[in-house]
Scaffold this motif. Structure first.
Motif, short mmCIF file in Angstrom:
data_model
loop_
_atom_site.label_atom_id
_atom_site.label_comp_id
_atom_site.label_asym_id
_atom_site.label_seq_id
_atom_site.Cartn_x
_atom_site.Cartn_y
_atom_site.Cartn_z
N THR A 197 -4.17 5.09 -6.68
CA THR A 197 -5.09 4.96 -5.67
C THR A 197 -5.03 3.45 -5.20
O THR A 197 -5.02 2.52 -6.26
CB THR A 197 -6.37 5.15 -6.59
OG1 THR A 197 -6.56 6.64 -6.86
CG2 THR A 197 -7.86 4.84 -5.56
N VAL A 198 -5.37 3.21 -3.99
CA VAL A 198 -5.33 1.72 -3.60
C VAL A 198 -6.71 1.46 -2.99
O VAL A 198 -7.25 2.10 -2.29
CB VAL A 198 -4.14 1.72 -2.64
CG1 VAL A 198 -4.27 0.48 -1.82
CG2 VAL A 198 -2.83 2.07 -3.07
N ILE A 199 -7.28 0.31 -3.49
CA ILE A 199 -8.60 -0.04 -2.95
C ILE A 199 -8.30 -1.44 -2.21
O ILE A 199 -7.72 -2.40 -2.60
CB ILE A 199 -9.33 -0.41 -4.27
CG1 ILE A 199 -9.91 0.91 -4.79
CG2 ILE A 199 -10.81 -1.02 -3.55
CD1 ILE A 199 -10.66 0.87 -6.04
N CYS A 200 -8.98 -1.56 -0.90
CA CYS A 200 -8.55 -2.71 0.04
C CYS A 200 -9.89 -2.91 0.34
O CYS A 200 -10.59 -2.34 0.79
CB CYS A 200 -7.63 -2.17 1.04
SG CYS A 200 -5.96 -1.71 0.53
N ASN A 201 -10.11 -4.38 0.56
CA ASN A 201 -11.34 -4.89 1.31
C ASN A 201 -10.64 -5.30 2.77
O ASN A 201 -9.80 -5.92 2.81
CB ASN A 201 -11.73 -6.22 0.57
CG ASN A 201 -13.34 -6.85 1.45
OD1 ASN A 201 -13.47 -6.11 2.26
ND2 ASN A 201 -13.19 -7.97 0.64
N VAL A 202 -10.97 -4.62 3.67
CA VAL A 202 -10.54 -4.62 4.99
C VAL A 202 -11.77 -5.04 6.09
O VAL A 202 -12.98 -4.69 5.70
CB VAL A 202 -9.47 -3.69 5.67
CG1 VAL A 202 -8.49 -3.52 4.55
CG2 VAL A 202 -10.63 -2.40 5.49
N THR A 245 -7.99 8.82 3.25
CA THR A 245 -8.75 7.66 3.08
C THR A 245 -10.39 7.79 3.12
O THR A 245 -10.94 8.46 3.87
CB THR A 245 -8.62 6.84 4.48
OG1 THR A 245 -7.15 6.86 4.67
CG2 THR A 245 -9.19 5.68 4.66
N TYR A 305 -3.26 6.97 6.95
CA TYR A 305 -3.31 7.74 5.58
C TYR A 305 -4.39 8.82 5.57
O TYR A 305 -5.36 8.61 5.77
CB TYR A 305 -3.85 6.60 4.56
CG TYR A 305 -2.80 5.45 4.55
CD1 TYR A 305 -1.54 5.39 3.84
CD2 TYR A 305 -3.25 4.23 5.09
CE1 TYR A 305 -0.60 4.29 3.94
CE2 TYR A 305 -2.34 2.97 5.26
CZ TYR A 305 -1.11 3.17 4.47
OH TYR A 305 -0.25 2.20 4.55
N ILE A 361 0.94 -1.06 0.03
CA ILE A 361 -0.12 -0.16 -0.10
C ILE A 361 0.95 1.24 0.04
O ILE A 361 0.71 2.16 -0.82
CB ILE A 361 -1.11 0.06 1.25
CG1 ILE A 361 -2.08 -1.21 1.24
CG2 ILE A 361 -1.67 1.43 1.22
CD1 ILE A 361 -2.83 -1.20 2.33
N ASP A 396 2.50 1.81 -3.50
CA ASP A 396 1.66 2.50 -4.41
C ASP A 396 1.17 3.77 -4.14
O ASP A 396 0.99 4.68 -5.15
CB ASP A 396 0.43 1.33 -4.50
CG ASP A 396 0.63 0.01 -5.06
OD1 ASP A 396 1.67 -0.02 -6.08
OD2 ASP A 396 -0.04 -0.80 -4.96
N LEU A 447 -6.30 2.79 9.78
CA LEU A 447 -6.13 3.17 8.28
C LEU A 447 -6.28 4.71 8.37
O LEU A 447 -5.56 5.48 7.56
CB LEU A 447 -7.00 2.25 7.38
CG LEU A 447 -6.53 0.99 7.28
CD1 LEU A 447 -7.52 0.21 6.38
CD2 LEU A 447 -5.33 1.08 6.61
#
Length: 95
Positions: free
Chosen positions: A10-15, A30, A27, A1, A4, A23
């Motif tokens: 742009t970072v897309i995360c499933n958390v 966010t 960041y 992350i 990048d 987060l």
């Protein structure tokens, strides 16, 4: 992350929703997007998966309850229609 983001991506995360406070603290830019569905839709979808390792259906539905104030999303997608509708709503939210 981090790599990048350093490159301007742009970072897309499933958390898990429990990762959200950390987060947001780490960041600055966010955006938290929750994807939800009405209880009857969730119940039907979860029952159809038949994954015993996920536990009883009622416990799984309870995990879908609204999050506490500090874990609230910036946007919520109502995923009760087609995949195309949910995808369009998600893309609009992150723009």
């Amino acid at each position: 992350i981090d790599e990048d983001i350093a490159r301007g991506r742009t970072v897309i995360c499933n958390v898990s929703r429990h990762a959200v406070p950390g987060l947001r603290a780490r960041y600055g830019n966010t955006l938290v997007v929750a994807i939800d569905a009405p209880r009857e839709v969730l119940e039907r979808r979860l029952a159809a998966r038949k994954r015993a390792e996920d536990g009883p259906l009622e416990q799984r539905l309870a995990r879908a309850a609204p999050p506490p104030e500090d874990l609230r999303p910036d946007a919520t997608i109502l995923n009760a229609g087609t995949l195309d509708e949910a995808t369009s709503a998600f893309l609009e939210a992150i723009r």
